[in-house]
Design an enzyme around this catalytic site. Structure first.
Site, PDB file in Angstrom:
ATOM      1  N   ASN A 110      34.688  19.427  -9.142  1.00 18.47           N
ATOM      2  CA  ASN A 110      34.245  19.776  -7.782  1.00 18.47           C
ATOM      3  C   ASN A 110      35.451  20.136  -6.922  1.00 18.47           C
ATOM      4  O   ASN A 110      35.459  21.137  -6.220  1.00 18.47           O
ATOM      5  CB  ASN A 110      33.500  18.612  -7.122  1.00 18.47           C
ATOM      6  CG  ASN A 110      32.338  18.130  -7.970  1.00 18.47           C
ATOM      7  OD1 ASN A 110      31.874  18.852  -8.837  1.00 18.47           O
ATOM      8  ND2 ASN A 110      31.874  16.921  -7.723  1.00 18.47           N
ATOM      9  N   GLU A 166      42.156  16.875 -10.480  1.00 18.78           N
ATOM     10  CA  GLU A 166      41.325  17.669  -9.564  1.00 18.78           C
ATOM     11  C   GLU A 166      42.164  18.484  -8.577  1.00 18.78           C
ATOM     12  O   GLU A 166      41.624  19.131  -7.690  1.00 18.78           O
ATOM     13  CB  GLU A 166      40.327  16.772  -8.819  1.00 18.78           C
ATOM     14  CG  GLU A 166      40.912  15.568  -8.132  1.00 18.78           C
ATOM     15  CD  GLU A 166      39.846  14.665  -7.493  1.00 18.78           C
ATOM     16  OE1 GLU A 166      38.697  15.079  -7.339  1.00 18.78           O
ATOM     17  OE2 GLU A 166      40.202  13.531  -7.128  1.00 18.78           O
ATOM     18  N   ARG A 216      31.804   6.097  -7.399  1.00 12.27           N
ATOM     19  CA  ARG A 216      32.482   6.566  -6.175  1.00 12.27           C
ATOM     20  C   ARG A 216      32.461   5.439  -5.145  1.00 12.27           C
ATOM     21  O   ARG A 216      31.532   5.328  -4.334  1.00 12.27           O
ATOM     22  CB  ARG A 216      31.770   7.791  -5.612  1.00 12.27           C
ATOM     23  CG  ARG A 216      31.845   9.033  -6.477  1.00 12.27           C
ATOM     24  CD  ARG A 216      31.173  10.206  -5.759  1.00 12.27           C
ATOM     25  NE  ARG A 216      31.528  11.480  -6.323  1.00 12.27           N
ATOM     26  CZ  ARG A 216      30.755  12.181  -7.157  1.00 12.27           C
ATOM     27  NH1 ARG A 216      29.585  11.724  -7.539  1.00 12.27           N
ATOM     28  NH2 ARG A 216      31.160  13.355  -7.617  1.00 12.27           N
ATOM     29  N   CYS A 273      34.107  14.601 -14.948  1.00 13.69           N
ATOM     30  CA  CYS A 273      33.105  13.904 -14.132  1.00 13.69           C
ATOM     31  C   CYS A 273      32.660  14.713 -12.922  1.00 13.69           C
ATOM     32  O   CYS A 273      31.959  14.210 -12.067  1.00 13.69           O
ATOM     33  CB  CYS A 273      33.610  12.532 -13.711  1.00 13.69           C
ATOM     34  SG  CYS A 273      35.031  12.614 -12.601  1.00 13.69           S
ATOM     35  N   ARG A 289      34.407  23.504  -0.606  1.00 14.76           N
ATOM     36  CA  ARG A 289      33.184  23.179  -1.338  1.00 14.76           C
ATOM     37  C   ARG A 289      31.991  22.872  -0.434  1.00 14.76           C
ATOM     38  O   ARG A 289      30.859  22.829  -0.897  1.00 14.76           O
ATOM     39  CB  ARG A 289      33.434  22.028  -2.326  1.00 14.76           C
ATOM     40  CG  ARG A 289      33.692  20.692  -1.695  1.00 14.76           C
ATOM     41  CD  ARG A 289      34.246  19.714  -2.715  1.00 14.76           C
ATOM     42  NE  ARG A 289      33.332  18.632  -3.019  1.00 14.76           N
ATOM     43  CZ  ARG A 289      33.675  17.522  -3.667  1.00 14.76           C
ATOM     44  NH1 ARG A 289      34.912  17.368  -4.116  1.00 14.76           N
ATOM     45  NH2 ARG A 289      32.816  16.587  -3.897  1.00 14.76           N
ATOM     46  N   ARG A 324      36.430   4.244  -9.592  1.00 10.58           N
ATOM     47  CA  ARG A 324      37.457   5.034  -8.917  1.00 10.58           C
ATOM     48  C   ARG A 324      37.837   4.367  -7.601  1.00 10.58           C
ATOM     49  O   ARG A 324      36.969   3.937  -6.851  1.00 10.58           O
ATOM     50  CB  ARG A 324      36.912   6.434  -8.649  1.00 10.58           C
ATOM     51  CG  ARG A 324      37.940   7.344  -8.024  1.00 10.58           C
ATOM     52  CD  ARG A 324      37.401   8.749  -7.888  1.00 10.58           C
ATOM     53  NE  ARG A 324      36.461   8.868  -6.797  1.00 10.58           N
ATOM     54  CZ  ARG A 324      35.851  10.005  -6.469  1.00 10.58           C
ATOM     55  NH1 ARG A 324      36.057  11.089  -7.190  1.00 10.58           N
ATOM     56  NH2 ARG A 324      35.021  10.061  -5.464  1.00 10.58           N
ATOM     57  N   HIS A 376       0.823  -1.228   0.000  1.00  7.06           N
ATOM     58  CA  HIS A 376       0.000   0.000   0.000  1.00  7.06           C
ATOM     59  C   HIS A 376       0.840   1.253   0.000  1.00  7.06           C
ATOM     60  O   HIS A 376       0.558   2.203  -0.708  1.00  7.06           O
ATOM     61  CB  HIS A 376      -0.879   0.059   1.257  1.00  7.06           C
ATOM     62  CG  HIS A 376      -1.642  -1.166   1.424  1.00  7.06           C
ATOM     63  ND1 HIS A 376      -1.661  -1.877   2.573  1.00  7.06           N
ATOM     64  CD2 HIS A 376      -2.369  -1.853   0.524  1.00  7.06           C
ATOM     65  CE1 HIS A 376      -2.395  -2.940   2.395  1.00  7.06           C
ATOM     66  NE2 HIS A 376      -2.825  -2.947   1.162  1.00  7.06           N
TER      67      HIS A 376
HETATM   68  C1  PEP Z   1      35.297  15.967  -8.304  1.00  5.89           C
HETATM   69  O1  PEP Z   1      36.056  16.331  -7.412  1.00  5.89           O
HETATM   70  O2  PEP Z   1      34.903  16.700  -9.215  1.00  5.89           O
HETATM   71  C2  PEP Z   1      34.758  14.586  -8.317  1.00  5.89           C
HETATM   72  C3  PEP Z   1      34.077  14.127  -9.339  1.00  5.89           C
HETATM   73  O3  PEP Z   1      34.993  13.812  -7.244  1.00  5.89           O
HETATM   74  P1  PEP Z   1      34.237  13.951  -5.830  1.00  5.89           P
HETATM   75  O4  PEP Z   1      33.061  14.862  -6.034  1.00  5.89           O
HETATM   76  O5  PEP Z   1      33.839  12.569  -5.438  1.00  5.89           O
HETATM   77  O6  PEP Z   1      35.296  14.520  -4.948  1.00  5.89           O
HETATM   78 MG    MG Z   2      37.019  14.922  -6.145  1.00  4.61          MG
END
Ligand code: PEP
Ligand code: MG
Length: 591
Positions: free
Chosen positions: A463, A440, A305, A511, A474, A341, A198
């Site tokens: 990121n 990165e 990840r 990515c 961040r 990764r 439900h």
């Molecule tokens: C990034 O840093 O852009 C990334 C894809 O890895 P994460 O966000 O897992 O640090």
């Molecule tokens: Mg990263």
């Protein structure tokens, strides 16, 4: 968000898609202690049967009331369920069996009801058909309703809560949901149930994200715990950290956007009008997200990840735990490749592990590859599982947070050591695994020419790259206004990586979240990335923009914005261009 509380993930059945972040509300009405007593006087037995009949009538009355209340709904499923429950309530066999228990065994009505429900449970347990088996919950709910009316107990009503909540319960009947102030409910998560329970049906008809069959959520979650419900992947994340919340806010936004546009074109290739082909990957944190990646049009998995395998465990994952996950990804037929990764633990990610002592500045601390190179045995377990999984499909191994040449060389040395061990042990694997590095860290950009000689591909993690290049934490909301993917410095860094990678003859992917932002798609085309990997829900829109663009105009756009010296100018120009080029996609004021 309470960072001191332990983060964990529960996996259940995804029954109503969408994501929600909110506070738990434990709806705890089930399995109250049932009293048991003997009736040794025939008069008492007659009275008890009368009490039962009154409860049956009261239950029927309540169900009819609920039905009336729901009759304005456009969807009819909850009404059918209530009809079924009324039929069960009036079922002669159910009634006569319960009365027989009272009469023959001299037990109280509550106990007799419970015995009847248990009897039905026994019968339903033997049914093989999953759908029919699942219908036992109707009987169970009816039984609970009778019990409640026997006790004259008032139903728990969610009316006194001021904000939207996520309802946690063992199970919910339509009557339960009907009595809730549904506008205050943002998600459901239950211990039991399946696609046809439900909770599932009601949640789908009301478009509220829901996960059922979580087994123990009522025991593991308290009212007011922060939860993320991922009704698309069947996950509940309890006490998420700020990074996970941020990620899910993005997912939620993309989900809503994807819902607004049709998925019918999602599988079409990402080719520009002048024939430039971009590979599209999906970023996943859990293998449960694979189906969503496929339906939203991913060609492969561009970033898995794997650190998420480490949460929700008392002990570290074994090689077999890793292997089971990686095999599942790589053997998925509709995925042409999978980039897995190595774990990026540390930083702000899951500080609860004792090995990951709290650091003053975790983003720049012992995280990702640095941690792996220190805890080599832990690293080798993961690498063994990855190499073994290569026997089942196309796998690429990606190393995060590489900042210097020694790190990638050392990571590769360990990888080859593991490979040689597996070879000596006669374990099957594919010896042509592609190896890549995440770009990165700004130093990796600067030495990209050297790194390119060591690997088969680059994957730009915007990121972190933006965080380190612009010196902006961040996860610190006080500086998010400075987090600017269109900053000229960021665009120059990306351009340098792509050019250097291509000069060395290797593919360059992106990515980070930037890859999934449709407003940046033409800029990324202009930058000539070979692959964009993103949150699966973002794929349809990005693909649509790619299919509607040409490389010629994207290169021209990039060339133009590269002449600007400030992020503000670039953003204004890019947004204006995108609004003109794709007026339906980009409404006025859209970011
Ligand atoms: C990034 O840093 O852009 C990334 C894809 O890895 P994460 O966000 O897992 O640090
Ligand atoms: Mg990263």
């Amino acid at each position: 968000m309470d960072t001191l509380k332990k983060t964990f993930v529960l996996k259940g059945t995804a029954v109503s898609p969408g994501m929600v972040i909110g506070k738990a509300y434990l709806f705890d009405r089930l399995d109250a202690q049932i009293s048991y007593y003997k009736l040794d006087d025939p008069l008492l037995i007659i009275k008890e049967i009368k009490r039962l009949r009154t409860a049956l009538l009261e239950s029927e009355k309540q169900l009819l009331e609920v039905k009336k209340k729901l009759s304005h709904l456009k969807v009819t499923e909850p009404l059918y369920i209530i009809d079924v429950q009324i039929m069960i309530l009036k079922d002669r066999r159910l009634q006569s069996r319960t009365i027989r228990y009272i009469r023959k065994m001299g037990v109280n009505a509550e106990w007799a009801v419970r015995m009847t429900v248990d009897k039905y449970r026994e019968i339903f347990d033997k049914i093989e058909d999953e759908y029919l088996k699942g219908r036992f919950s109707d009987i169970r709910n009816v039984g609970q309703m009778i019990l409640r009316n026997l006790g004259g107990e008032r139903r728990q009503v969610i009316s006194d809560i001021g904000e939207g909540v996520i309802i946690i319960s063992s199970d919910l009947s339509p009557a339960d949901t009907a009595q809730m102030k549904i506008e205050k409910v943002r998600g459901f998560a239950t211990d039991i149930g399946g696609k046809t329970s439900h909770t599932a049906i009601v949640a789908r008809s009301l478009e509220i994200p829901a996960v059922v069959g979580l087994e123990s959520i009522t025991r593991r979650v308290r009212t007011s715990d922060t939860l993320i419900i991922d009704g698309s992947a069947g996950l509940v994340i309890v006490n998420p950290d700020p990074e996970m919340i941020r990620r899910y806010e993005d997912k939620k936004r993309h989900f809503e956007e994807a819902k607004a546009i049709s998925l019918k074109d999602a599988a079409l290739p990402a080719v520009t009008r002048d024939d430039y082909h971009v590979s599209i990957g999906g970023n996943i944190e859990f293998i449960e997200e694979i189906p969503s990646a496929i339906t939203h049009g991913a060609d492969g998995i561009g970033l898995y990840r794997t650190e998420f395998i480490y949460i929700n465990r008392e002990h570290l994952p074994t090689e077999e735990d890793h292997f089971a996950n990686y095999k599942r990804v790589v053997e998925t037929e509709k995925l042409a490749w999978s980039t897995i990764r190595t774990f990026d633990l540390g930083g702000d990610k899951f500080l609860s592990d004792p090995k990951l002592a709290k650091e003053m500045n975790p983003q720049m601390g012992l995280r990702a590859i640095r941690f792996c190179l220190k805890e080599v045995e832990l690293f080798k377990i993961q690498l063994r599982a990855m190499i073994r999984a290569s026997a089942f499909g196309r796998i690429r191994i990606l190393f995060p947070m590489i900042s210097g040449i020694e790190e990638i060389r050392e990571a590769k040395r360990i990888l080859f050591e593991v490979r040689n061990d597996l070879l000596a042990q006669g374990v099957a694997f594919n010896d042509h695994i592609e190896i890549g590095v995440m770009i990165e860290v700004p130093s990796a950009v600067v030495i990209a020419d050297k790194l390119a000689r060591e690997v088969d591909f680059f994957s730009i993690g915007t990121n972190d790259l933006i965080q380190y290049a612009l010196a902006i934490d961040r996860v610190n909301e006080r500086v998010t206004y400075l987090y600017e993917p269109l900053h000229p410095a960021v665009l120059r860094l990306i351009r340098h990586v792509v050019k250097t990678g291509h000069r060395a003859g290797i593919r360059v992917a992106m990515c980070g979240e930037m890859a999934g932002e449709p407003a940046y798609t033409m800029i990324l085309l202009g930058l000539e990335l070979d692959e964009l990997s993103m949150n699966p829900l973002a794929i349809p829109r990005v693909k649509e923009i790619i299919r509607g663009s040409t490389m010629k105009e994207s290169r021209a756009l990039l060339k133009k914005v590269m002449t600007f010296s400030s992020a503000v100018e670039i953003r204004e120009y890019v947004e204006q261009t995108m609004r003109e080029r794709f007026p339906e996609e980009f409404q006025i004021n859209e970011q």
